[in-house]
Design an enzyme around this catalytic site. Structure first.
Site, PDB file in Angstrom:
ATOM      1  N   TYR A 133       0.701  -1.132  -0.036  1.00 47.30           N
ATOM      2  CA  TYR A 133      -0.140  -0.042   0.051  1.00 47.30           C
ATOM      3  C   TYR A 133       0.900   1.165  -0.091  1.00 47.30           C
ATOM      4  O   TYR A 133       2.114   1.393   0.515  1.00 47.30           O
ATOM      5  CB  TYR A 133      -0.919   0.098   1.363  1.00 47.30           C
ATOM      6  CG  TYR A 133      -2.170  -0.905   1.155  1.00 47.30           C
ATOM      7  CD1 TYR A 133      -3.035  -0.947   0.273  1.00 47.30           C
ATOM      8  CD2 TYR A 133      -2.098  -2.050   2.108  1.00 47.30           C
ATOM      9  CE1 TYR A 133      -4.192  -1.867   0.512  1.00 47.30           C
ATOM     10  CE2 TYR A 133      -2.853  -3.038   2.086  1.00 47.30           C
ATOM     11  CZ  TYR A 133      -4.078  -2.798   1.087  1.00 47.30           C
ATOM     12  OH  TYR A 133      -4.903  -3.852   1.385  1.00 47.30           O
ATOM     13  N   ASP A 161      -6.560   0.807  -4.659  1.00 45.53           N
ATOM     14  CA  ASP A 161      -8.137   1.189  -4.461  1.00 45.53           C
ATOM     15  C   ASP A 161      -8.459   1.331  -2.886  1.00 45.53           C
ATOM     16  O   ASP A 161      -9.380   1.251  -2.487  1.00 45.53           O
ATOM     17  CB  ASP A 161      -9.005   0.009  -5.030  1.00 45.53           C
ATOM     18  CG  ASP A 161      -8.618  -1.317  -4.455  1.00 45.53           C
ATOM     19  OD1 ASP A 161      -7.870  -1.305  -3.826  1.00 45.53           O
ATOM     20  OD2 ASP A 161      -9.573  -2.227  -5.009  1.00 45.53           O
ATOM     21  N   SER A 258     -10.159  -5.790  -9.979  1.00 47.41           N
ATOM     22  CA  SER A 258     -10.450  -5.975  -9.019  1.00 47.41           C
ATOM     23  C   SER A 258     -11.441  -5.085  -8.156  1.00 47.41           C
ATOM     24  O   SER A 258     -11.470  -3.707  -8.403  1.00 47.41           O
ATOM     25  CB  SER A 258      -9.237  -6.385  -7.983  1.00 47.41           C
ATOM     26  OG  SER A 258      -9.730  -6.457  -6.623  1.00 47.41           O
ATOM     27  N   HIS A 260     -11.649  -5.347  -4.768  1.00 51.91           N
ATOM     28  CA  HIS A 260     -11.114  -5.565  -3.482  1.00 51.91           C
ATOM     29  C   HIS A 260     -11.989  -6.586  -2.772  1.00 51.91           C
ATOM     30  O   HIS A 260     -12.050  -6.661  -1.582  1.00 51.91           O
ATOM     31  CB  HIS A 260     -10.785  -4.436  -2.809  1.00 51.91           C
ATOM     32  CG  HIS A 260      -9.658  -4.382  -1.755  1.00 51.91           C
ATOM     33  ND1 HIS A 260      -8.516  -3.630  -1.949  1.00 51.91           N
ATOM     34  CD2 HIS A 260      -9.722  -5.159  -0.318  1.00 51.91           C
ATOM     35  CE1 HIS A 260      -7.783  -3.894  -1.006  1.00 51.91           C
ATOM     36  NE2 HIS A 260      -8.312  -4.680   0.024  1.00 51.91           N
ATOM     37  N   ARG A 263     -14.972  -5.226  -0.597  1.00 51.02           N
ATOM     38  CA  ARG A 263     -14.405  -4.451   0.880  1.00 51.02           C
ATOM     39  C   ARG A 263     -13.886  -3.058   0.664  1.00 51.02           C
ATOM     40  O   ARG A 263     -13.657  -2.361   1.870  1.00 51.02           O
ATOM     41  CB  ARG A 263     -13.096  -5.134   1.371  1.00 51.02           C
ATOM     42  CG  ARG A 263     -13.442  -6.702   1.806  1.00 51.02           C
ATOM     43  CD  ARG A 263     -12.197  -7.436   1.887  1.00 51.02           C
ATOM     44  NE  ARG A 263     -11.379  -7.246   2.972  1.00 51.02           N
ATOM     45  CZ  ARG A 263     -11.565  -7.706   4.244  1.00 51.02           C
ATOM     46  NH1 ARG A 263     -12.824  -8.402   4.549  1.00 51.02           N
ATOM     47  NH2 ARG A 263     -10.837  -7.478   5.488  1.00 51.02           N
ATOM     48  N   ASP A 291      -9.757 -10.991  -9.806  1.00 52.15           N
ATOM     49  CA  ASP A 291     -10.012 -11.626  -8.547  1.00 52.15           C
ATOM     50  C   ASP A 291     -11.516 -11.099  -8.080  1.00 52.15           C
ATOM     51  O   ASP A 291     -12.011 -10.360  -8.892  1.00 52.15           O
ATOM     52  CB  ASP A 291      -8.984 -11.176  -7.385  1.00 52.15           C
ATOM     53  CG  ASP A 291      -9.109  -9.794  -6.805  1.00 52.15           C
ATOM     54  OD1 ASP A 291      -9.899  -9.243  -7.258  1.00 52.15           O
ATOM     55  OD2 ASP A 291      -7.854  -9.563  -6.031  1.00 52.15           O
ATOM     56  N   ARG A 315      -9.869 -15.192   0.106  1.00 48.13           N
ATOM     57  CA  ARG A 315     -10.597 -15.652   1.293  1.00 48.13           C
ATOM     58  C   ARG A 315     -10.460 -17.165   1.219  1.00 48.13           C
ATOM     59  O   ARG A 315     -10.223 -17.843   2.376  1.00 48.13           O
ATOM     60  CB  ARG A 315     -12.021 -15.341   1.146  1.00 48.13           C
ATOM     61  CG  ARG A 315     -12.334 -14.076   1.478  1.00 48.13           C
ATOM     62  CD  ARG A 315     -13.627 -13.377   1.583  1.00 48.13           C
ATOM     63  NE  ARG A 315     -14.118 -12.128   2.095  1.00 48.13           N
ATOM     64  CZ  ARG A 315     -14.421 -11.255   0.961  1.00 48.13           C
ATOM     65  NH1 ARG A 315     -14.045 -11.368  -0.299  1.00 48.13           N
ATOM     66  NH2 ARG A 315     -14.616 -10.117   1.349  1.00 48.13           N
TER      67      ARG A 315
END
Length: 374
Positions: A133, A161, A258, A260, A263, A291, A315
């Site tokens: 990050y 993101d 993606s 995320h 989330r 993903d 996950r």
């Protein structure tokens, strides 16, 4: 609670078993999304609504799933996604996940917020990518890149993101904070343990990341990073075709389409929906990974047919880890491999290149039902 009788036969079985063994707050942290979890649910619904048109009489006596992702050899078109704090679900943490990834022959992405330092994870011998990050301290960002290079990582994955953390209401309602044995192992002092203490009656993780992450990240910073590492650079979190174009111009080697895992922005489009457009936009200028909701070998095949070079698996890895450590992760990856090999044969594909030429169509998802657990 649904009970799994006998050994797990699908990734969804591991999700149910993990829910049984994890504390409720830890389960919510791992499986939850942001806001009303609209995007989290839509990720599965989009995959469930995508159908394959198989080919017949194609001589599938021999099938290969081998490929290269961002220059890294992979036995499957799959890499383990970056996920923070594996030690939250199992004491062996990232080291166990990495060993299972090595045995399966797939890259493992070490999260910046890993509970195990990159140097210890590298001792597994796995092919490692390192996730970043963007920190407010640019010097600390550069130091992490150098540590990843020194540890033998094969690529840098920059997650773009998260200018701030999405409102993950389950965590806020739980006043979620990491237990004392779980901390950000790549940092020292308050930066390492800040997510262990809830200071505002909400999520300690959200407060911690807000303090650390720099919301001013821009495409200029991507170019700065590109100039400071020779490793393949993967940008994760792209959903707009315009951003895919900018990523190519910035010199990245791959993008991850993606949202995320549902989330971040609740209401963001499922990645599989925009994948074909992004693939068409960038053509073969960069690799395209995807993903979000991948739960089976069939999902992997759908992603390949929709334009991906490979997928990131999130996950389900933590579900397997929670259930039985390294053996659980290995079992999840083995299930996905068996499913993918079977589905390639049934679709008339001897290789991943042939899978990429499959045709897909969309059909309504009956009653909004999803085929797998979060």
């Amino acid at each position: 609670m649904t009970t799994v009788s006998g050994p797990p036969r699908a990734v969804a079985d591991y999700a149910r078993l993990a829910r049984d063994v994890l504390p409720a707050a830890a389960w919510d942290f791992v499986s939850g999304g942001s806001g009303t979890e609209l995007s989290l649910t839509a990720n599965r619904q989009a995959l469930d609504s995508l159908y394959l048109i198989p080919r017949m009489l194609r001589d599938v006596a021999r099938i290969s799933t081998a490929t290269r992702l961002a220059g890294t050899a992979a036995a499957l078109p799959l890499a383990v996604a970056p996920m923070a704090y594996h030690s939250l679900v199992h004491p062996d943490g990232e080291a166990a996940t990495a060993r299972a990834a090595k045995a399966a022959g797939v890259p493992f992405t070490v999260a910046m917020l890993s509970g195990t330092p990159i140097e210890q994870v590298a001792a597994s011998g796995a092919e490692l990518w390192f996730q970043l990050y963007w920190l407010r301290d640019r010097g600390a960002t550069a130091e992490l890149v150098m540590r990843a290079e020194a540890a033998g990582c094969r690529a840098i994955v920059l997650t773009v993101d998260v200018p701030r953390l999405g409102r993950r209401l389950r965590d806020h309602r739980n006043n979620f904070a990491l237990p004392e044995h779980v901390y950000a192992a790549h940092f020292r002092g308050e930066a390492a343990v800040g997510a262990q203490r809830s200071r505002d009656g909400g999520s300690a993780v959200a407060t911690h990341t807000t303090e650390m992450f720099d919301p001013a990240l821009s495409w200029r910073d991507i170019e700065w990073l590109r100039q400071r590492t020779k490793l393949p650079l993967i940008v994760k979190g792209i959903l707009a075709r315009e951003d895919a174009v900018l990523a190519v111009r910035s010199g990245v080697d791959a993008i991850v389409v993606s949202n995320h895992g549902g989330r971040q922005l609740d209401g963001a489009v499922p990645a599989i929906r925009v994948l074909p457009e992004i693939r068409a936009t960038v053509a073969d200028e960069v690799e395209v990974l995807v993903d979000g909701g991948i739960r089976s070998g069939t999902d992997v095949l759908k992603a390949l047919a929709a334009g991906a070079d490979g997928v990131l698996l999130g996950r389900p890895i933590l579900y397997g880890l929670a259930v039985s450590g390294e053996a659980g992760v290995a079992a999840v990856l083995a299930l996905l491999r068996a499913e993918l090999e079977t589905d390639l044969a049934l679709a008339g594909c001897r290789s991943l290149a042939e899978a990429a030429r499959l045709t897909t169509c969309e059909l309504p998802n009956p009653s909004g039902r999803t085929s797998a657990s979060s």
